[in-house]
Design an enzyme around this catalytic site. Sequence first.
Site, PDB file in Angstrom:
ATOM      1  N   SER A 155       0.805  -1.152   0.067  1.00  5.85           N
ATOM      2  CA  SER A 155      -0.148  -0.172   0.049  1.00  5.85           C
ATOM      3  C   SER A 155       0.843   1.441   0.078  1.00  5.85           C
ATOM      4  O   SER A 155       1.967   1.154   0.457  1.00  5.85           O
ATOM      5  CB  SER A 155      -0.940  -0.026   1.238  1.00  5.85           C
ATOM      6  OG  SER A 155      -1.627   1.145   1.406  1.00  5.85           O
ATOM      7  N   TYR A 168      -0.848  -0.561  10.541  1.00  8.42           N
ATOM      8  CA  TYR A 168      -1.003  -1.010   9.257  1.00  8.42           C
ATOM      9  C   TYR A 168       0.024  -0.561   8.364  1.00  8.42           C
ATOM     10  O   TYR A 168       0.689  -1.101   7.457  1.00  8.42           O
ATOM     11  CB  TYR A 168      -2.418  -0.579   8.490  1.00  8.42           C
ATOM     12  CG  TYR A 168      -2.501  -0.794   7.015  1.00  8.42           C
ATOM     13  CD1 TYR A 168      -3.123  -2.054   6.798  1.00  8.42           C
ATOM     14  CD2 TYR A 168      -2.438  -0.127   5.957  1.00  8.42           C
ATOM     15  CE1 TYR A 168      -3.438  -2.272   5.584  1.00  8.42           C
ATOM     16  CE2 TYR A 168      -2.650  -0.165   4.914  1.00  8.42           C
ATOM     17  CZ  TYR A 168      -3.182  -1.556   4.464  1.00  8.42           C
ATOM     18  OH  TYR A 168      -3.702  -1.716   3.195  1.00  8.42           O
TER      19      TYR A 168
END
Length: 205
Positions: A155, A168
């Site tokens: 990501s 995350y």
Amino acid sequence: MAEAHNISNRGPRWSLNGMTALVTGGTRGIGHAIVNDLAAFGAAVHTCSRTESELTKCLQEWQSQGFLATGSVCDVSSRPQREKLMQEVASTFNGKLKIFINNVGTNFRKPTVEYTAEEYSELMTVNLDSAFHLCQLAHPLLKASGVGSIVFISSVAGVVSLGTGSVYAACKAAINQLTKNLACEWAKDNIRAIVLCHGQPEPHL
């Protein structure tokens, strides 16, 4: 190994006939789309899901289209289940794997001070530990294939702050760096490592 129905109209340049692939978390979202495309181009694909009914439904769908698709029930947060998954992949593909898509991921969006120890551990285990361990297990199969590829689904949150949560983001940053290290370390084994950084975090699967 039987021939898959290759529905691509792009010609033989785009054929993946004869290729073998493992896609983790292939019954939803990005993973499902990846399995569809790999199988449509002719690859034999093995995938996994924590939910047996979901996996069965997807396998029936793919097989009805003539795709070479198999699967295992596996929770990648479990080390014994990861080992069992790779044993099944080795058996299915006769000890050789060409493509490994490390796709599974999860997230809890919270301010940093609100994460519990359990949530931190789950995010690290699912997003980072499982990917690292599965690469260790996949290495001999990828090497045996002659030329192997590992693709990590990461990501942009691993590069810049997107408000997705610090844990995350840390996991994805680690995945990006793991990719660089494997690309250098395993080049001698004809295994390349690639990371794709998408712009949206994975939902909590």
